[in-house]
Scaffold this motif. Structure first.
Motif, PDB file in Angstrom:
ATOM      1  N   ALA A 184     -15.884  17.346  -3.621  1.00  0.00           N
ATOM      2  CA  ALA A 184     -15.327  16.361  -2.513  1.00  0.00           C
ATOM      3  C   ALA A 184     -14.099  16.972  -2.019  1.00  0.00           C
ATOM      4  O   ALA A 184     -13.048  17.509  -2.915  1.00  0.00           O
ATOM      5  N   CYS A 185     -13.539  16.673  -1.026  1.00  0.00           N
ATOM      6  CA  CYS A 185     -12.519  16.740  -0.421  1.00  0.00           C
ATOM      7  C   CYS A 185     -11.709  15.531  -0.114  1.00  0.00           C
ATOM      8  O   CYS A 185     -12.399  14.530   0.424  1.00  0.00           O
ATOM      9  N   TRP A 186     -10.337  15.430  -0.183  1.00  0.00           N
ATOM     10  CA  TRP A 186      -9.653  14.124   0.020  1.00  0.00           C
ATOM     11  C   TRP A 186      -8.438  14.493   0.836  1.00  0.00           C
ATOM     12  O   TRP A 186      -7.959  15.614   1.008  1.00  0.00           O
ATOM     13  N   ASP A 187      -8.206  13.708   1.760  1.00  0.00           N
ATOM     14  CA  ASP A 187      -6.861  13.771   2.756  1.00  0.00           C
ATOM     15  C   ASP A 187      -6.339  12.244   2.421  1.00  0.00           C
ATOM     16  O   ASP A 187      -6.725  11.317   1.998  1.00  0.00           O
ATOM     17  N   HIS A 188      -5.048  12.233   2.866  1.00  0.00           N
ATOM     18  CA  HIS A 188      -4.144  11.269   2.685  1.00  0.00           C
ATOM     19  C   HIS A 188      -3.238  11.199   3.911  1.00  0.00           C
ATOM     20  O   HIS A 188      -2.840  12.023   4.800  1.00  0.00           O
ATOM     21  N   ASP A 189      -2.653   9.900   4.213  1.00  0.00           N
ATOM     22  CA  ASP A 189      -1.701   9.417   5.044  1.00  0.00           C
ATOM     23  C   ASP A 189      -0.771   8.385   4.678  1.00  0.00           C
ATOM     24  O   ASP A 189      -1.172   7.851   3.754  1.00  0.00           O
ATOM     25  N   ALA A 190       0.329   8.430   5.238  1.00  0.00           N
ATOM     26  CA  ALA A 190       1.435   7.493   4.636  1.00  0.00           C
ATOM     27  C   ALA A 190       1.050   6.161   5.433  1.00  0.00           C
ATOM     28  O   ALA A 190       0.889   6.135   6.537  1.00  0.00           O
ATOM     29  N   THR A 191       1.122   5.034   4.479  1.00  0.00           N
ATOM     30  CA  THR A 191       1.312   3.641   5.262  1.00  0.00           C
ATOM     31  C   THR A 191       2.781   3.333   5.043  1.00  0.00           C
ATOM     32  O   THR A 191       3.326   3.043   4.050  1.00  0.00           O
ATOM     33  N   PRO A 192       3.138   2.767   6.047  1.00  0.00           N
ATOM     34  CA  PRO A 192       4.583   2.124   6.144  1.00  0.00           C
ATOM     35  C   PRO A 192       4.812   1.131   5.357  1.00  0.00           C
ATOM     36  O   PRO A 192       3.716   0.125   5.090  1.00  0.00           O
ATOM     37  N   ALA A 193       5.858   0.798   4.781  1.00  0.00           N
ATOM     38  CA  ALA A 193       6.120  -0.494   4.206  1.00  0.00           C
ATOM     39  C   ALA A 193       6.128  -1.705   5.315  1.00  0.00           C
ATOM     40  O   ALA A 193       6.362  -1.449   6.524  1.00  0.00           O
ATOM     41  N   SER A 239       3.409   3.342   0.886  1.00  0.00           N
ATOM     42  CA  SER A 239       2.584   4.130  -0.179  1.00  0.00           C
ATOM     43  C   SER A 239       1.849   5.280   0.480  1.00  0.00           C
ATOM     44  O   SER A 239       1.850   5.460   1.926  1.00  0.00           O
ATOM     45  N   ALA A 240       1.029   6.075   0.126  1.00  0.00           N
ATOM     46  CA  ALA A 240       0.031   7.071   0.363  1.00  0.00           C
ATOM     47  C   ALA A 240      -1.471   6.452   0.282  1.00  0.00           C
ATOM     48  O   ALA A 240      -1.610   5.811  -0.942  1.00  0.00           O
ATOM     49  N   VAL A 241      -2.165   6.402   1.479  1.00  0.00           N
ATOM     50  CA  VAL A 241      -3.270   6.133   1.106  1.00  0.00           C
ATOM     51  C   VAL A 241      -4.264   7.420   1.346  1.00  0.00           C
ATOM     52  O   VAL A 241      -4.157   8.352   2.101  1.00  0.00           O
ATOM     53  N   TRP A 242      -5.303   7.563   0.330  1.00  0.00           N
ATOM     54  CA  TRP A 242      -6.085   8.669   0.217  1.00  0.00           C
ATOM     55  C   TRP A 242      -7.485   8.238   0.500  1.00  0.00           C
ATOM     56  O   TRP A 242      -7.910   7.019   0.264  1.00  0.00           O
ATOM     57  N   PHE A 243      -8.276   9.159   1.059  1.00  0.00           N
ATOM     58  CA  PHE A 243      -9.754   8.770   1.609  1.00  0.00           C
ATOM     59  C   PHE A 243     -10.401  10.076   1.352  1.00  0.00           C
ATOM     60  O   PHE A 243      -9.892  11.052   1.425  1.00  0.00           O
TER      61      PHE A 243
END
Length: 169
Positions: free
Chosen positions: A42-51, A92-96
């Motif tokens: 599996a491959c995962w990527d992430h993006d930042a979610t602002p406060a 936070s960082a959101v991973w998917f």
């Protein structure tokens, strides 16, 4: 090739209450924390979610009302407006799960662009490269599903017909 042709077909945009939510597939971690592991391959990527910060305006008592001995009002209470901010949700960082890089060939990316164009989200000619217009269209597709990211999630790729759904007949 069938997946690419599926992506080219005009598909009506679903009403917001019928969109498939990605929220249950998202993993939130502190910024800088390692991402999820597995399943194998599996491959995962992430993006930042602002406060998320909330500003609240409240009335604060400066001086209480004053009354004379007979109970008559001498001076009304005085208040001032005070604004306070509080953090509702920390950054936070959101991973998917995401398609693995090997799955995102220029042909697949061009199919992605055509699929997004069929939904009115991408207005540039297909280039086969994930550029700013493509990221903006990916974000516009995923945002109503609960993922505000310009990086393509595996679920979105499957919904667009670009990646086969594992276990589907």
């Amino acid at each position: 090739m069938a997946a690419l042709l599926t992506a080219c077909q005009a598909v009506p945009v679903a009403a917001p209450d019928t969109l498939r939510s990605l929220e249950g597939e998202l993993v939130y971690r502190a910024p800088g924390a390692p991402g999820p592991q597995g399943p194998a391959g599996a491959c995962w990527d992430h993006d930042a979610t602002p406060a998320v910060i909330e500003t609240v305006t409240e009335q604060e008592l400066v001086a209480p009302e004053r009354r004379d001995a007979a109970g008559a009002l001498v001076a009304p209470a005085r208040y001032r407006s005070v604004q306070r901010q509080r953090i509702v949700r920390d950054r936070s960082a959101v991973w998917f799960r995401s398609p693995c890089p090997a799955e995102l060939s220029p042909d697949v990316v061009a199919g992605l662009q055509r699929a997004l164009a069929a939904r009115g989200l991408y207005r540039a000619p297909p280039t086969g490269a994930i550029d700013r217009p493509t990221e903006a269209a990916i974000r516009a597709f995923q945002r109503p599903r609960g993922l505000n990211s310009g990086k393509l999630s595996l679920s979105a790729a499957q919904e667009l017909g670009l990646i086969p759904v594992v276990g589907a007949d």
